[in-house]
Design an enzyme around this catalytic site. Sequence first.
Site, PDB file in Angstrom:
ATOM      1  N   ARG A 161      26.137  29.808  69.053  1.00  0.00           N
ATOM      2  CA  ARG A 161      24.952  30.003  69.517  1.00  0.00           C
ATOM      3  C   ARG A 161      23.997  31.072  68.643  1.00  0.00           C
ATOM      4  O   ARG A 161      23.065  31.796  69.062  1.00  0.00           O
ATOM      5  CB  ARG A 161      24.445  30.157  71.049  1.00  0.00           C
ATOM      6  CG  ARG A 161      23.128  29.469  71.529  1.00  0.00           C
ATOM      7  CD  ARG A 161      22.937  29.564  72.911  1.00  0.00           C
ATOM      8  NE  ARG A 161      23.927  28.939  73.670  1.00  0.00           N
ATOM      9  CZ  ARG A 161      24.577  29.326  74.933  1.00  0.00           C
ATOM     10  NH1 ARG A 161      24.267  30.330  75.223  1.00  0.00           N
ATOM     11  NH2 ARG A 161      25.486  28.841  75.575  1.00  0.00           N
ATOM     12  N   ARG A 167      17.364  31.085  71.219  1.00  0.00           N
ATOM     13  CA  ARG A 167      16.179  31.806  71.687  1.00  0.00           C
ATOM     14  C   ARG A 167      16.142  33.073  71.427  1.00  0.00           C
ATOM     15  O   ARG A 167      15.023  33.750  71.840  1.00  0.00           O
ATOM     16  CB  ARG A 167      16.158  31.394  73.011  1.00  0.00           C
ATOM     17  CG  ARG A 167      15.678  29.977  73.366  1.00  0.00           C
ATOM     18  CD  ARG A 167      15.675  29.689  74.937  1.00  0.00           C
ATOM     19  NE  ARG A 167      17.110  29.411  75.377  1.00  0.00           N
ATOM     20  CZ  ARG A 167      17.445  29.392  76.502  1.00  0.00           C
ATOM     21  NH1 ARG A 167      16.244  29.481  77.543  1.00  0.00           N
ATOM     22  NH2 ARG A 167      18.586  29.404  76.947  1.00  0.00           N
ATOM     23  N   ARG A 176      10.210  26.861  67.939  1.00  0.00           N
ATOM     24  CA  ARG A 176      10.277  25.663  69.416  1.00  0.00           C
ATOM     25  C   ARG A 176       8.969  25.792  70.122  1.00  0.00           C
ATOM     26  O   ARG A 176       8.845  24.811  70.853  1.00  0.00           O
ATOM     27  CB  ARG A 176      11.355  26.570  70.255  1.00  0.00           C
ATOM     28  CG  ARG A 176      12.594  26.146  70.017  1.00  0.00           C
ATOM     29  CD  ARG A 176      12.997  24.514  70.037  1.00  0.00           C
ATOM     30  NE  ARG A 176      12.416  24.014  71.238  1.00  0.00           N
ATOM     31  CZ  ARG A 176      12.974  24.177  72.585  1.00  0.00           C
ATOM     32  NH1 ARG A 176      14.078  24.694  72.848  1.00  0.00           N
ATOM     33  NH2 ARG A 176      12.483  23.551  73.598  1.00  0.00           N
ATOM     34  N   ASP A 203      23.303  19.459  69.160  1.00  0.00           N
ATOM     35  CA  ASP A 203      23.611  19.551  70.812  1.00  0.00           C
ATOM     36  C   ASP A 203      24.806  18.603  71.063  1.00  0.00           C
ATOM     37  O   ASP A 203      24.690  17.586  70.631  1.00  0.00           O
ATOM     38  CB  ASP A 203      22.434  19.401  71.707  1.00  0.00           C
ATOM     39  CG  ASP A 203      22.711  19.534  73.185  1.00  0.00           C
ATOM     40  OD1 ASP A 203      23.346  19.021  73.927  1.00  0.00           O
ATOM     41  OD2 ASP A 203      22.441  20.785  73.498  1.00  0.00           O
ATOM     42  N   TYR A 225      28.741  15.385  82.115  1.00  0.00           N
ATOM     43  CA  TYR A 225      27.518  15.262  82.058  1.00  0.00           C
ATOM     44  C   TYR A 225      27.024  13.722  82.585  1.00  0.00           C
ATOM     45  O   TYR A 225      26.245  13.526  83.120  1.00  0.00           O
ATOM     46  CB  TYR A 225      27.095  15.477  80.625  1.00  0.00           C
ATOM     47  CG  TYR A 225      26.670  17.067  80.304  1.00  0.00           C
ATOM     48  CD1 TYR A 225      25.728  17.690  80.936  1.00  0.00           C
ATOM     49  CD2 TYR A 225      27.458  17.788  79.753  1.00  0.00           C
ATOM     50  CE1 TYR A 225      25.368  19.189  80.806  1.00  0.00           C
ATOM     51  CE2 TYR A 225      27.371  19.408  79.500  1.00  0.00           C
ATOM     52  CZ  TYR A 225      26.222  19.579  80.195  1.00  0.00           C
ATOM     53  OH  TYR A 225      26.040  21.211  79.948  1.00  0.00           O
TER      54      TYR A 225
END
Length: 344
Positions: free
Chosen positions: A28, A32, A41, A77, A154
């Site tokens: 990552r 963010r 974003r 992703d 998921y």
Amino acid sequence: MPDRHEDPPFLKACRREPTEVTPIWLMRQAGRYMADYRELRSNVSFLELCKTPELATEVTVSAAERLGVDAAILFADILLILEPLGFDLEFSKGDGPVIHNPVVEPKDVDRLREMPDATPLGFVTEAVAQIRAALPASIPLIGFAGAPFTLACYAIEGGGSRHYDRAKAFMYRDPGAWDVVMSRLVDATAVYLNAQAEAGAQALQVFDSWVGTLSPSDYKRFVQPHMRRLFAALPADVPTIHFGTGTATLLEAQRDAGGSVIGLDWRVELDEAWDRLGPGVAVQGNLDPVVLLSSREEIERQARRILDQAAGRPGHVFNLGHGILPQTPVDHVRALVEYVHQAR
């Protein structure tokens, strides 16, 4: 054929060859915690960012260059592959990924589509090609995908979960239906990863983020055979990284499932884990991401501890034990990279 003596340190370490510095990249590393990523974003959704090769290239390359790391990792992703398989995927603000048509009953398995080629994910392979063209030759590009178990979780839970009770109950209740789900995920993931390699990815990481929820016996029964088939289907000349979290009890089983590099989370001591794994694999890890929220002195102390455990053995790729947290100061990340490069 290219001269492997000229390969970057990251690729050499993946092959357990000596390197002048310990290579480091961070899960990552584009995210963010960076102000320019947050600004981007604010104008585009997460899925739009993932599906626009030019934007994925921008965030991937800029993060690698700003941090000075030894490898870049594709911005994407793990759940993107579920859409062409027939799942209705949404990234809900504040709630994370949501799958609106999860697998609930064994009969729902029949809804899973096959993915004979990577055309539905062409935006990812195009991003790989653009990123590889934009990066200097000294910075390898890592492609990736989610592991079948994590994707199945998921797909059955309909999103994230604390205990993955629905997925595990499905697995226990109907092992046959479970194997069908896993087999179709293996087939699609193999196609996807091979396409990334063909587009220019020089290493491939498989993220099994939630596999630590399983016991060793359940892993060997319900997951390991599928992971063996996946790794066997990947290019033999491309290093593969097999990463999971909460896997302290699964390391040997993961090694036997496949991967030239085993990624370690922060819950194990690197030297003890490497001794368990044996000399036949490289290791990646394993600083606790929260350490990056502390002082620079503590970051260096913790990094030194891990480097001492690696003891200069060929085959160590420095990384975090999971992804960089959003509140992490960028200067602390850069300080870690600089320290690892200077230390031995």
